[in-house]
Design an enzyme around this catalytic site. Structure first.
Site, PDB file in Angstrom:
ATOM      1  N   ASP A   1       1.520   7.989  -8.416  1.00 43.98           N
ATOM      2  CA  ASP A   1       2.298   7.819  -9.641  1.00 43.98           C
ATOM      3  C   ASP A   1       1.564   8.477 -10.801  1.00 43.98           C
ATOM      4  O   ASP A   1       0.342   8.325 -10.955  1.00 43.98           O
ATOM      5  CB  ASP A   1       2.492   6.331  -9.932  1.00 43.98           C
ATOM      6  CG  ASP A   1       3.391   5.649  -8.903  1.00 43.98           C
ATOM      7  OD1 ASP A   1       3.810   6.336  -7.949  1.00 43.98           O
ATOM      8  OD2 ASP A   1       3.656   4.448  -9.060  1.00 43.98           O
TER       9      ASP A   1
ATOM     10  N   ASP B   1       3.410  -1.717  -4.680  1.00 38.44           N
ATOM     11  CA  ASP B   1       4.411  -0.973  -3.915  1.00 38.44           C
ATOM     12  C   ASP B   1       3.800   0.173  -3.126  1.00 38.44           C
ATOM     13  O   ASP B   1       4.510   0.860  -2.388  1.00 38.44           O
ATOM     14  CB  ASP B   1       5.531  -0.464  -4.830  1.00 38.44           C
ATOM     15  CG  ASP B   1       5.032   0.431  -5.959  1.00 38.44           C
ATOM     16  OD1 ASP B   1       3.968   0.147  -6.524  1.00 38.44           O
ATOM     17  OD2 ASP B   1       5.727   1.421  -6.280  1.00 38.44           O
ATOM     18  N   HIS B   2       2.481   0.349  -3.229  1.00 33.13           N
ATOM     19  CA  HIS B   2       1.784   1.386  -2.466  1.00 33.13           C
ATOM     20  C   HIS B   2       0.780   0.813  -1.462  1.00 33.13           C
ATOM     21  O   HIS B   2       0.289   1.553  -0.622  1.00 33.13           O
ATOM     22  CB  HIS B   2       1.064   2.342  -3.418  1.00 33.13           C
ATOM     23  CG  HIS B   2       1.992   3.136  -4.281  1.00 33.13           C
ATOM     24  ND1 HIS B   2       2.259   4.471  -4.072  1.00 33.13           N
ATOM     25  CD2 HIS B   2       2.748   2.767  -5.348  1.00 33.13           C
ATOM     26  CE1 HIS B   2       3.115   4.897  -4.982  1.00 33.13           C
ATOM     27  NE2 HIS B   2       3.436   3.876  -5.761  1.00 33.13           N
TER      28      HIS B   2
END
Length: 312
Positions: free
Chosen positions: A211, A67-68
């Site tokens: 994160d 997701d990055h």
């Protein structure tokens, strides 16, 4: 300097939030913008924004979760088709070079610009006369970094009334004094630059974390920053889940902001469970500890104010 949030969701896109990507615009300072992370669909978000990929100068990746990074191959390819010919430098953890090269090679993607890929470690990863960028390891399931962007002090303003009183008018001498160069007038008078230039204007500090659970790296990077961008995947009631999945809660992010004495806190990487009114509840929870906190949403921007000389 302005932060523009292109994607503020966690894990996967939702109808309200795309996955992670943040732009730091520096058009007045550098004529360009920088990007931090590039989740799937980021190039579509760019098309809906005022940004132009031809102005993208640097791209920083915090960690290698999908997701990055899943938006990188498409965005790098599209940059060529959108007038991007200047070189681009990409920074990220070990493995980012293999991921990019394999993706581009297997897809036979072509770029008409030079792409430099730098695999980072802790410490200073970039520095020039305007800004420095340092990285620290955070606490996540895989190597995850945070970045501290420090703008260097700017030259003070010329004390023009004082110069006029000395009989000096705007022209080449103004420029020399502004650059800190002492000058000698035709009559032999020596003008010391420090006497006619105001004190330097302090630079701004922006911290963008990948994160992470609460960590020493987060606190060290964030120390007295003008703005801290911190993930807050979960509300405080799910602190056990946050710990299990190596994420942070709203109150944990707010506590980091308090201890680091930052000026503003922006929360992002929001779980899809907090749709509609959920974001407001997260913001209120963070503000119970740190009043100047905001929950970002896609295409929301935050201008980083110039410091006053008293803030040196």
């Amino acid at each position: 300097m302005e932060l523009l949030f292109l994607g503020t969701g966690a894990g996967m896109p939702t109808k309200e939030r795309n996955v992670t990507s943040i732009a730091l615009t520096m058009y007045e300072e550098r004529g360009s913008f920088w990007m931090f992370d590039c989740g799937e669909g980021t190039q579509h978000q760019v098309l809906k924004s005022p940004l132009r990929l031809s102005k993208l100068e640097k791209l920083f990746v915090t960690h290698l979760h999908g997701d990055h990074i899943f938006g990188l191959p498409g965005l790098l390819s599209s940059r060529s088709n959108q007038g991007g010919t200047a070189s681009l430098t990409l920074y990220g953890p070990p493995g980012i070079k293999e991921y990019i090269r394999t993706s581009m090679q297997l897809s036979q993607s072509r770029m008409n610009y030079e792409l430099n890929i730098i695999e980072i470690q802790e410490g200073i990863v970039f520095e020039d006369e305007q800004v420095s960028v340092s990285a620290r390891m955070l606490d996540h399931r895989i190597d995850s970094y945070g970045y501290r962007i420090e703008e260097k002090p700017k030259l003070g303003t010329l004390l023009t009334e004082k110069l006029n009183g000395l009989g000096i008018r705007p022209g080449p001498l103004f420029g020399m004094l502004k650059r800190g160069m002492d000058v000698t007038l035709e009559d032999g008078t020596r003008i010391i630059a420090a006497d006619v230039v105001g004190p330097p204007v302090p630079g701004r500090t922006i911290v963008i974390l990948g994160d992470t659970r609460p960590s020493e790296g987060s606190a060290a990077l964030a120390k007295r920053a003008d703005v801290l961008v911190h993930e807050a995947t979960f509300a405080q009631e799910l602190s056990d889940l946050a710990k299990e999945y190596y994420h942070s809660t709203t109150k944990e992010a707010a506590q980091t902001a308090v201890e680091a004495e930052v000026k503003a806190l922006i929360l992002t990487h929001i779980s899809g469970r907090y749709a509609q009114d959920g974001a407001q509840l997260l913001e209120e929870e963070a503000r119970s500890l740190f009043p100047n906190a905001y929950v970002a949403h896609d295409f929301w921007s935050y201008e980083i104010p110039v410091k006053s000389r008293e803030e040196i």
